[in-house]
Design a protein around this motif. Structure first.
Motif, mmCIF file in Angstrom:
data_model
loop_
_atom_site.group_PDB
_atom_site.id
_atom_site.type_symbol
_atom_site.label_atom_id
_atom_site.label_comp_id
_atom_site.label_asym_id
_atom_site.label_seq_id
_atom_site.Cartn_x
_atom_site.Cartn_y
_atom_site.Cartn_z
ATOM 1 N N ARG A 288 0.820 -1.200 0.000
ATOM 2 C CA ARG A 288 0.000 0.000 0.000
ATOM 3 C C ARG A 288 0.859 1.258 0.000
ATOM 4 N N PHE B 30 -4.774 0.937 -5.801
ATOM 5 C CA PHE B 30 -4.493 -0.154 -4.856
ATOM 6 C C PHE B 30 -5.814 -0.769 -4.407
ATOM 7 N N ARG C 57 -8.100 -2.363 -1.904
ATOM 8 C CA ARG C 57 -8.152 -2.436 -0.449
ATOM 9 C C ARG C 57 -8.724 -3.772 0.020
ATOM 10 N N GLU D 238 -6.699 -4.029 6.270
ATOM 11 C CA GLU D 238 -6.699 -2.618 6.668
ATOM 12 C C GLU D 238 -6.754 -2.492 8.190
#
Length: 403
Positions: A191, A201, A203, A208
């Motif tokens: 990332r 990018f 996700r 995350e």
């Protein structure tokens, strides 16, 4: 909401008690606490003479609204037992504010609860802090996410062992957590490279959240009972550098010096249940006092509904009987859980600038015969014990008064 609570025995918890003190709330926040507090004209006044005035209690580890009472299967949303890594799951999305437990919480002086997924998965999901009164979780919301829930030991290995899949052992549980964090490290690097190069990018909700744990934004709430599992929790935290909070910590007293040296807090409990499994052999009401005297920051939990939420204060009382200092017991259900869970800028004490979450008690709350007489959240009266009847304010009816 504006309000003045006067003439009570005020216990700020993070300061000395004030006999005959006043707590002034303006616009839902505590504006002043002391003996000589000027009350502006027109401010509603509650006379607390002969009563104790304390901050609302903070439950640091419960399942209110996700494990509903008297609902059976229909109200059971504590564990998503289909994926060992549930980091993307949010307790917030499963909470029913109509759960009877929220009214019980108010009756027990609990105004804030950190609600967590259960312990079926090695990584259970994101936790949330709510006020214990409101029409919807969005109105009740204090902070989200607060932490990420993880579990070691018997529960995840039983759940997935019964499914004949990883993890079926303690080795497997630790491996699932370790693999997840290694993927999160790689994800974070990819990332950062994409951001630097200005490239798109894709996700990933799971990674995350784990990246936020690695970045130190979110603490890692580790369900663990046995001392060997606590040692594994410390080992994993060393590997990946995240902020560890021990949850339950039944055998934490056996490693009290280590936990104190490493400044790892313990949310201990539930304390009032039976020793229902091997991991709970060392359960004792003496344990909070042992941890506190060793220098460990301690919060007490009911793990509701394992122990009913309104027994939070009684858990502290019985711990006092078995050696916990009374002042430490009050801290364990107010300022300590607030600080451990990153909520101390809003709740946990009677201090100017904090939310107007105040409870008027008939006497010392550590006396089991005392009861909460009035409960205020953000300065609004949401509970009262009047003429022998507990009354919770209806959150669907609002007017301009404090009720």
């Amino acid at each position: 909401m504006n309000l003045a609570i006067t003439s009570g025995y005020v216990v700020p918890v993070d300061g000395d008690p004030i006999d005959g003190g006043t707590v002034l709330i303006q616009n839902g926040k505590i504006a002043a606490v002391g003996l000589d507090v000027a009350v502006p004209d027109g401010t509603p006044v509650v006379d607390a003479a002969g009563a104790w005035v304390l901050p609302g209690f903070v439950e640091a580890h419960g399942h209110l609204g996700v494990h509903e009472e008297a609902e059976g299967w229909a109200g059971q949303d504590t564990n998503e037992m289909t994926d060992p890594n549930g980091a993307r799951l949010r307790a917030l999305d499963a909470i029913n504010p109509a759960d009877l437990a929220f009214g019980d919480a108010l009756a027990g002086g609990v105004t804030t609860a950190v609600i967590k997924p259960g312990s079926a998965n090695p990584i259970g999901g994101q936790t949330v802090a709510l006020k214990c009164w409101g029409r919807s979780v969005d109105e009740m919301l204090l902070k989200e996410p607060v932490s990420v829930k993880s579990a070691l030991g018997e529960n995840p290995k039983r759940v997935y062992g019964d499914q004949k899949k990883l993890p079926a052992t303690r080795q497997g549980v630790a491996a699932v957590i370790r693999d997840a964090f290694m993927r999160a490290q790689d994800y974070r690097a990819r990332r950062a490279a994409a951001e630097q190069e200005g490239k798109p990018f894709d996700r990933d909700g799971t990674l995350e959240i784990l990246a936020r744990v690695l970045d130190g934004e979110l603490p890692w709430c580790q369900h663990t009972h046995r001392a060997d599992d606590i040692a594994t929790a410390l080992r994993l935290a060393d590997e990946f550098g995240y902020r560890l909070v021990i949850n339950h910590g039944t055998e934490g007293h056996l490693l009290a010096d280590t936990l104190a040296e490493r400044n790892v807090p313990v949310i201990i409990g539930p304390l009032l249940g039976s020793r229902s499994k091997v991991e709970l052999r060392q359960r004792s009401l003496r344990n909070p006092g042992i941890l506190d005297r060793a220098g460990v920051e301690v919060a007490i939990t009911t793990d509701h509904p394992v122990v009913p939420i309104h027994f939070l204060v009684h858990s502290a009382t019985f711990a006092v009987r078995e050696g916990l200092d009374p002042a430490a017991a009050l801290r364990a259900i107010t300022v300590n859980p607030a600080r451990i869970m990153g909520l101390d800028d809003r709740v946990g004490a009677l201090r100017p600038g904090l939310d107007g979450d105040v409870v008027i008690w008939s006497g010392d709350p550590l006396d089991v015969m005392s009861r909460a007489l009035k409960v205020f959240i953000n300065g609004r009266e949401v509970y009262a014990y009047t003429d022998g009847e507990p009354v919770v304010a209806d959150p669907y009816y609002r007017d301009s008064s404090n009720r």
